[in-house]
Design a protein around this motif. Structure first.
Motif, short mmCIF file in Angstrom:
data_model
loop_
_atom_site.label_atom_id
_atom_site.label_comp_id
_atom_site.label_asym_id
_atom_site.label_seq_id
_atom_site.Cartn_x
_atom_site.Cartn_y
_atom_site.Cartn_z
N GLY A 181 53.49 160.05 -12.92
CA GLY A 181 53.49 159.58 -11.75
C GLY A 181 54.62 158.25 -11.88
N ILE A 182 55.31 158.19 -10.59
CA ILE A 182 56.38 157.18 -10.57
C ILE A 182 55.99 156.18 -9.39
CG2 ILE A 182 58.74 156.57 -10.29
CD1 ILE A 182 59.31 159.45 -11.55
N THR A 183 55.72 154.91 -9.65
CA THR A 183 55.85 153.92 -8.31
C THR A 183 56.87 152.95 -8.52
OG1 THR A 183 54.43 152.53 -9.33
CG2 THR A 183 53.30 154.20 -8.16
N GLU A 184 56.82 152.09 -7.62
CA GLU A 184 57.95 150.88 -7.62
C GLU A 184 57.87 150.20 -8.95
OE1 GLU A 184 57.66 148.52 -4.13
OE2 GLU A 184 58.52 150.02 -2.73
N THR A 185 56.68 150.18 -9.48
CA THR A 185 56.42 149.16 -10.73
C THR A 185 55.88 149.95 -11.89
OG1 THR A 185 54.31 148.75 -9.97
CG2 THR A 185 56.13 147.20 -9.15
N VAL A 186 55.43 151.03 -11.77
CA VAL A 186 54.77 151.72 -12.70
C VAL A 186 55.24 153.32 -12.94
CG1 VAL A 186 52.50 152.40 -13.90
CG2 VAL A 186 52.81 150.15 -12.50
N ILE A 187 55.48 153.67 -14.26
CA ILE A 187 55.69 155.18 -14.80
C ILE A 187 54.53 155.52 -15.66
CG2 ILE A 187 56.83 156.81 -15.89
CD1 ILE A 187 59.51 155.31 -15.29
N SER A 188 53.51 156.43 -15.18
CA SER A 188 52.32 156.80 -16.02
C SER A 188 52.05 158.14 -16.15
CB SER A 188 51.23 156.21 -15.28
OG SER A 188 50.96 156.68 -13.90
N SER A 189 51.55 158.41 -17.40
CA SER A 189 51.16 159.81 -17.35
C SER A 189 50.30 160.41 -16.60
CB SER A 189 50.73 160.35 -19.01
OG SER A 189 49.55 159.52 -19.26
N SER A 190 49.92 161.66 -16.56
CA SER A 190 48.96 162.31 -15.54
C SER A 190 47.56 161.65 -15.80
CB SER A 190 48.89 163.83 -15.54
OG SER A 190 48.68 164.25 -17.04
N ASP A 191 47.29 161.41 -16.91
CA ASP A 191 45.86 160.95 -17.36
C ASP A 191 45.71 159.44 -17.41
OD1 ASP A 191 47.13 160.50 -19.56
OD2 ASP A 191 46.06 161.81 -20.96
N GLY A 192 46.96 158.76 -16.85
CA GLY A 192 46.78 157.24 -17.06
C GLY A 192 46.88 156.62 -18.47
N ASN A 193 46.85 157.60 -19.56
CA ASN A 193 46.78 156.95 -20.70
C ASN A 193 48.09 156.25 -21.36
OD1 ASN A 193 44.01 157.60 -20.85
ND2 ASN A 193 44.61 159.37 -22.30
N VAL A 194 48.98 156.47 -20.55
CA VAL A 194 50.30 155.79 -20.86
C VAL A 194 50.98 155.49 -19.93
CG1 VAL A 194 52.51 156.32 -22.26
CG2 VAL A 194 50.56 157.47 -23.21
N GLN A 195 51.39 154.10 -19.99
CA GLN A 195 51.88 153.45 -18.79
C GLN A 195 53.16 152.50 -19.00
OE1 GLN A 195 48.75 151.38 -16.50
NE2 GLN A 195 47.32 152.78 -16.64
N ILE A 196 54.02 152.55 -18.42
CA ILE A 196 55.16 151.59 -18.52
C ILE A 196 55.20 150.72 -17.26
CG2 ILE A 196 57.61 151.17 -18.67
CD1 ILE A 196 57.95 154.02 -19.86
N ASP A 197 54.47 149.56 -17.46
CA ASP A 197 54.37 148.62 -15.98
C ASP A 197 55.17 147.59 -16.01
OD1 ASP A 197 53.05 147.09 -14.40
OD2 ASP A 197 51.17 147.13 -15.32
N ALA A 198 56.21 148.03 -14.98
CA ALA A 198 57.36 146.82 -15.07
C ALA A 198 56.73 145.55 -14.04
CB ALA A 198 58.46 147.40 -14.08
N GLY A 199 55.85 145.82 -13.23
CA GLY A 199 55.24 144.59 -12.45
C GLY A 199 54.40 143.49 -13.61
N ASN A 200 54.03 144.13 -14.69
CA ASN A 200 53.40 143.18 -15.56
C ASN A 200 54.08 142.92 -16.91
OD1 ASN A 200 50.90 142.56 -14.08
ND2 ASN A 200 50.49 144.48 -14.21
N SER A 201 55.16 143.55 -16.83
CA SER A 201 56.45 143.50 -17.96
C SER A 201 55.53 143.90 -19.35
CB SER A 201 56.70 142.10 -18.30
OG SER A 201 57.27 141.67 -17.12
N ARG A 202 54.94 145.30 -19.39
CA ARG A 202 54.32 145.61 -20.36
C ARG A 202 54.15 147.25 -20.71
NH1 ARG A 202 48.37 143.50 -18.10
NH2 ARG A 202 48.06 145.22 -16.96
N PHE A 203 53.91 147.64 -21.78
CA PHE A 203 53.72 148.92 -22.18
C PHE A 203 52.26 149.42 -22.63
CE2 PHE A 203 53.92 152.41 -25.18
CZ PHE A 203 54.21 153.23 -24.39
N LEU A 204 51.48 149.84 -22.11
CA LEU A 204 50.03 150.44 -22.32
C LEU A 204 49.98 151.58 -22.98
CD1 LEU A 204 48.50 148.58 -19.21
CD2 LEU A 204 48.41 147.69 -21.59
N ILE A 205 48.94 151.81 -23.97
CA ILE A 205 48.27 153.05 -24.41
C ILE A 205 46.91 152.86 -24.11
CG2 ILE A 205 47.96 154.87 -26.32
CD1 ILE A 205 50.72 153.89 -27.21
N LYS A 206 46.08 153.69 -23.51
CA LYS A 206 44.99 153.66 -23.28
C LYS A 206 44.04 154.82 -23.79
CE LYS A 206 43.70 152.22 -19.16
NZ LYS A 206 43.56 151.93 -17.90
#
Length: 218
Positions: A181-206
């Motif tokens: 999924g692609i928004t203005e601030t986040v690129i995320s996997s279909s299950d949301g477990n991997v996120q590239i979050d430009a709005g919060n300047s971070r990379f997340l693995i859940k």
């Protein structure tokens, strides 16, 4: 005992025959066919056709045919099917190349209705009723849709595989490519477990509901 080059032996019937010009004034009532200036006249048809083609006016079938040789109709105007009227054209092999009639509207295999223009196989459609452009495969599965994507009047473009699984979508219904999924601030996997979050300047693995790795702004 007269033998005509056109009618053959005239037998013993009485009538009028001339090998040259005949000038008549008034009404004529003919009960059988004949020729006038090369045109054949019969009870149902008037035609002038030779090896180079010609024209046939057919009152029983309510149509006019234009021929390119002695037997090949290239254009038909009038009744094209049973009690259906219009115009139909053919190539020299007899294949229909266009038709404008009560039966169908078609040009070079493209069908035209009030709401859509579609190819002969239906795999390409310009659908004004649904405000979209469609590409389908040979089995009828929609592969690409551009324009209105759903009943919520959201517009964009989407693509699917042969099984109908979404491959990508871009537009008001969301942005997604290969499950990401692609928004203005986040690129995320279909299950949301991997996120590239430009709005919060971070990379997340859940994992599930918990964060396992955070990189960037902590």
């Amino acid at each position: 005992g007269i033998t005509s080059p056109v009618f053959g032996s005239l037998g013993e019937e009485f009538g009028l025959w001339a090998s040259g010009s005949v000038y008549l004034e008034g009404s004529i009532n003919a009960t059988s066919g004949g020729f006038i200036a090369g045109w054949s006249l019969n009870s149902n048809t008037i035609e002038k056709i030779d090896s180079n083609g010609g024209v046939k006016i057919d009152s029983s079938n309510k149509r006019i045919d234009f021929l390119s040789d002695a037997s090949t109709t290239r254009l038909r105007v009038g009744q094209v099917d049973s009690n259906k009227f219009g115009m139909r054209g053919f190539n020299d092999g007899g294949t229909r190349v266009f038709e404008i009639s009560e039966v169908r509207n078609e040009i070079a295999g493209w069908a035209i209705t009030t709401g859509a223009i579609s190819s002969s196989a239906g795999n390409v459609q310009i659908d004004s009723d649904n405000s979209r452009f469609l590409i389908q495969d040979s089995s009828g599965q929609q592969r690409v849709r551009m324009g209105k994507l759903n009943s919520s009047n959201q517009y964009g473009i989407s693509g699917s595989d042969s099984a109908g699984k979404l491959l990508f979508k871009l537009g008001e219904a969301g942005n997604e490519i290969a499950g990401w999924g692609i928004t203005e601030t986040v690129i995320s996997s279909s299950d949301g477990n991997v996120q590239i979050d430009a709005g919060n300047s971070r990379f997340l693995i859940k994992s599930g509901s918990g964060e396992r790795v955070r990189m960037g702004l902590l």
